[in-house]
Design a protein around this motif. Structure first.
Motif, PDB file in Angstrom:
ATOM      1  N   ASN A  72      25.708  36.399  37.257  1.00 60.74           N
ATOM      2  CA  ASN A  72      26.297  36.078  37.735  1.00 60.74           C
ATOM      3  C   ASN A  72      26.821  34.974  38.138  1.00 60.74           C
ATOM      4  O   ASN A  72      25.961  33.872  39.108  1.00 60.74           O
ATOM      5  N   THR A  73      28.100  34.498  38.343  1.00 61.34           N
ATOM      6  CA  THR A  73      28.769  33.467  38.058  1.00 61.34           C
ATOM      7  C   THR A  73      30.155  33.259  39.261  1.00 61.34           C
ATOM      8  O   THR A  73      30.766  34.144  38.965  1.00 61.34           O
ATOM      9  N   SER A  74      30.279  33.014  39.919  1.00 60.08           N
ATOM     10  CA  SER A  74      31.269  32.517  40.307  1.00 60.08           C
ATOM     11  C   SER A  74      31.819  31.372  41.352  1.00 60.08           C
ATOM     12  O   SER A  74      30.557  30.256  41.572  1.00 60.08           O
ATOM     13  N   LEU A  75      32.936  31.051  41.640  1.00 61.95           N
ATOM     14  CA  LEU A  75      33.477  29.917  41.653  1.00 61.95           C
ATOM     15  C   LEU A  75      34.688  29.786  42.774  1.00 61.95           C
ATOM     16  O   LEU A  75      35.200  30.685  42.670  1.00 61.95           O
ATOM     17  N   ASP A  76      34.483  28.813  43.769  1.00 62.57           N
ATOM     18  CA  ASP A  76      35.837  29.789  44.871  1.00 62.57           C
ATOM     19  C   ASP A  76      36.303  28.180  45.264  1.00 62.57           C
ATOM     20  O   ASP A  76      35.128  27.051  45.416  1.00 62.57           O
ATOM     21  N   ASN A  96      32.977  35.981  37.328  1.00 59.18           N
ATOM     22  CA  ASN A  96      32.255  36.418  36.249  1.00 59.18           C
ATOM     23  C   ASN A  96      30.398  36.850  36.310  1.00 59.18           C
ATOM     24  O   ASN A  96      29.863  36.239  36.891  1.00 59.18           O
ATOM     25  N   GLN A  97      30.645  38.292  36.009  1.00 59.47           N
ATOM     26  CA  GLN A  97      28.736  39.532  35.922  1.00 59.47           C
ATOM     27  C   GLN A  97      29.118  39.967  34.436  1.00 59.47           C
ATOM     28  O   GLN A  97      29.733  40.579  34.631  1.00 59.47           O
ATOM     29  N   ILE A  98      27.410  39.761  33.941  1.00 59.93           N
ATOM     30  CA  ILE A  98      27.268  40.912  32.579  1.00 59.93           C
ATOM     31  C   ILE A  98      25.428  41.477  33.368  1.00 59.93           C
ATOM     32  O   ILE A  98      24.704  40.751  34.813  1.00 59.93           O
ATOM     33  N   TYR A  99      25.326  42.489  32.831  1.00 59.88           N
ATOM     34  CA  TYR A  99      24.054  43.251  33.592  1.00 59.88           C
ATOM     35  C   TYR A  99      24.146  44.449  32.402  1.00 59.88           C
ATOM     36  O   TYR A  99      25.234  45.033  31.809  1.00 59.88           O
ATOM     37  N   SER A 120      24.857  48.776  26.373  1.00 60.67           N
ATOM     38  CA  SER A 120      24.109  49.100  27.396  1.00 60.67           C
ATOM     39  C   SER A 120      25.026  47.567  28.951  1.00 60.67           C
ATOM     40  O   SER A 120      24.885  47.754  29.520  1.00 60.67           O
ATOM     41  N   LYS A 121      25.519  46.809  27.690  1.00 61.01           N
ATOM     42  CA  LYS A 121      26.398  45.929  28.099  1.00 61.01           C
ATOM     43  C   LYS A 121      27.262  46.331  28.823  1.00 61.01           C
ATOM     44  O   LYS A 121      28.640  47.017  28.034  1.00 61.01           O
ATOM     45  N   GLN A 122      27.504  45.848  30.373  1.00 64.89           N
ATOM     46  CA  GLN A 122      28.752  46.060  30.953  1.00 64.89           C
ATOM     47  C   GLN A 122      29.305  44.117  31.255  1.00 64.89           C
ATOM     48  O   GLN A 122      27.781  43.738  32.307  1.00 64.89           O
ATOM     49  N   THR A 123      30.903  43.699  31.957  1.00 62.17           N
ATOM     50  CA  THR A 123      30.268  43.009  32.221  1.00 62.17           C
ATOM     51  C   THR A 123      31.803  43.299  32.845  1.00 62.17           C
ATOM     52  O   THR A 123      32.243  44.214  33.015  1.00 62.17           O
ATOM     53  N   TYR A 124      31.788  42.152  34.643  1.00 61.03           N
ATOM     54  CA  TYR A 124      33.024  42.549  35.620  1.00 61.03           C
ATOM     55  C   TYR A 124      33.537  41.180  35.430  1.00 61.03           C
ATOM     56  O   TYR A 124      32.815  39.948  35.228  1.00 61.03           O
ATOM     57  N   ASN A 125      34.920  41.044  35.843  1.00 62.59           N
ATOM     58  CA  ASN A 125      35.758  39.832  35.733  1.00 62.59           C
ATOM     59  C   ASN A 125      36.629  40.166  37.132  1.00 62.59           C
ATOM     60  O   ASN A 125      37.370  40.833  37.632  1.00 62.59           O
ATOM     61  N   THR A 126      36.456  38.908  38.339  1.00 65.63           N
ATOM     62  CA  THR A 126      37.320  39.791  39.437  1.00 65.63           C
ATOM     63  C   THR A 126      38.120  38.011  39.390  1.00 65.63           C
ATOM     64  O   THR A 126      37.558  36.627  39.472  1.00 65.63           O
ATOM     65  N   ILE A 127      39.341  38.140  40.258  1.00 66.73           N
ATOM     66  CA  ILE A 127      40.029  37.044  40.448  1.00 66.73           C
ATOM     67  C   ILE A 127      40.746  37.084  41.897  1.00 66.73           C
ATOM     68  O   ILE A 127      41.599  37.988  42.012  1.00 66.73           O
ATOM     69  N   ARG A 149      42.488  41.197  41.553  1.00 67.22           N
ATOM     70  CA  ARG A 149      42.399  41.179  40.399  1.00 67.22           C
ATOM     71  C   ARG A 149      40.729  42.070  39.682  1.00 67.22           C
ATOM     72  O   ARG A 149      39.684  40.640  39.540  1.00 67.22           O
ATOM     73  N   PHE A 150      40.900  42.961  39.476  1.00 67.76           N
ATOM     74  CA  PHE A 150      39.321  43.078  38.668  1.00 67.76           C
ATOM     75  C   PHE A 150      39.510  44.672  37.805  1.00 67.76           C
ATOM     76  O   PHE A 150      39.813  44.852  37.297  1.00 67.76           O
ATOM     77  N   SER A 151      38.417  43.800  36.686  1.00 68.26           N
ATOM     78  CA  SER A 151      38.231  44.587  35.318  1.00 68.26           C
ATOM     79  C   SER A 151      36.539  44.403  35.000  1.00 68.26           C
ATOM     80  O   SER A 151      36.305  43.833  35.355  1.00 68.26           O
ATOM     81  N   ASP A 152      36.780  45.543  33.897  1.00 68.25           N
ATOM     82  CA  ASP A 152      34.829  45.610  33.265  1.00 68.25           C
ATOM     83  C   ASP A 152      35.236  45.719  31.908  1.00 68.25           C
ATOM     84  O   ASP A 152      36.262  46.137  30.973  1.00 68.25           O
ATOM     85  N   GLY A 153      34.396  46.029  31.387  1.00 63.00           N
ATOM     86  CA  GLY A 153      34.506  45.839  30.229  1.00 63.00           C
ATOM     87  C   GLY A 153      34.243  47.553  29.180  1.00 63.00           C
ATOM     88  O   GLY A 153      34.245  46.783  27.662  1.00 63.00           O
TER      89      GLY A 153
END
Length: 305
Positions: A72-76, A96-99, A120-127, A149-153
């Motif tokens: 789980n990595t974020s930059l603000d 960016n999140q990877i689970y 089994s991999k799921q990724t999430y991306n947020t702006i 804006r939110f999206s996944d794998g």
């Protein structure tokens, strides 16, 4: 008999505040937890800041047959201005999140080829882009707005936008507040949980207004008000289409009385509201949620306490 009393006061050293800091931690299953915060005054009234966060694990829990690592990595970053009568800031964030869905009900019933075929991999991306503004004097008090804006794998995508202006003013020595909100969420999922090749879309647009009057006298404080929402909800699924327009009215009443100063206070209230739900919010609560959700607002009729 005469006596002497001595008083000693140890002056504590003033705490030093830092504009920047960094933290780094390590744990088992090799886990890394790191933060970096930086802020800098550009002038007497303006500033810029940034926050970088990272939390990850390489996994390796015993007897798991699917991958269990996550990251789980974020930059603000933010830019703001503070003046005597007004302050405002603009924020930009990316995450960016990877689970991995590593749980199986009883993996002994699955063959090795079946287990190896599971993705089994799921990724999430947020702006996120947002901002806030507040004014010290005048009818307008503050406002906040945000676009996400939110999206996944798995080809899911969602847009969220809201703006919330707030006002207050005095009428016949009584403080009147009026809070407004325009809140939109819309997105799509690749499929329903029970039907393959069945993409669907959803959207919800809420207009809300919450006027209230604050009455204060001695130890008594009472807020009388109501919340009114107009909601437009749409959902399009293969074989099913839903279009709903509704008006909701909720109580917004609070009261408190100081029985013994600030030591013992009696309070009561009756409140309600229309809560906007989103895929991004559900993922924040549970990153292992299935990307096949029917999302709609929650009608909180009233909460009496």
């Amino acid at each position: 008999f005469p006596y002497t009393t001595l008083f000693r006061s140890d002056k504590t050293e003033k705490e030093k505040l830092y504009n920047n800091y960094a933290t780094l931690g390590f744990g088992n299953y090799p886990t890394i937890n790191a933060e970096l915060f930086i802020t800098q005054n550009l002038s007497r009234t303006s500033y810029v800041g940034g926050m970088l966060r990272h939390l990850s694990s390489q996994g390796g829990i015993k007897d798991l047959v699917l991958d269990d690592k996550y990251a789980n990595t974020s930059l603000d970053v933010t830019y703001g201005v503070r003046e005597r009568d007004m302050s405002w800031n603009v924020d930009l964030g990316v995450k960016n999140q990877i689970y991995n869905w590593y749980g199986l009900p009883n993996y002994s019933i699955f063959t090795e080829s079946v287990v190896n075929s599971i993705d089994s991999k799921q990724t999430y991306n947020t702006i996120v882009l947002g901002g806030k503004m507040s004014i010290k004097d005048g009818v307008f008090r503050d406002a906040s707005m945000q676009f996400k804006r939110f999206s996944d794998g798995f080809d899911s995508g969602e847009n969220r936008f809201f703006i919330k202006p707030n006002f207050d003013f005095d009428v016949m020595n009584q403080k009147v507040k009026a809070d407004f909100v325009v809140d939109y969420v819309g997105g799509s999922f690749e499929r329903r949980i029970d039907v393959i090749n069945s993409p669907f879309t959803y959207s919800s647009l809420n207009f809300g207004m919450s006027p209230s009057i604050l009455y204060q006298k001695d130890d008594l404080s009472v807020q009388f008000g109501a919340s009114i929402f107009y909601s437009i909800y749409k959902r399009d699924v293969i074989g099913e289409s839903k279009d709903k327009k509704s008006i909701y009215i909720y109580p917004n009443i609070k009261a408190s009385y100081k029985l013994v100063g600030d030591i013992l206070v009696a309070y009561a209230g009756a409140e309600g509201g229309l809560e906007q739900n989103s895929y991004a919010d559900f993922v924040d609560q549970n990153p292992f949620v299935s990307p096949t959700l029917f999302i709609a607002p929650t009608d909180n009729k009233f909460d009496i306490y």
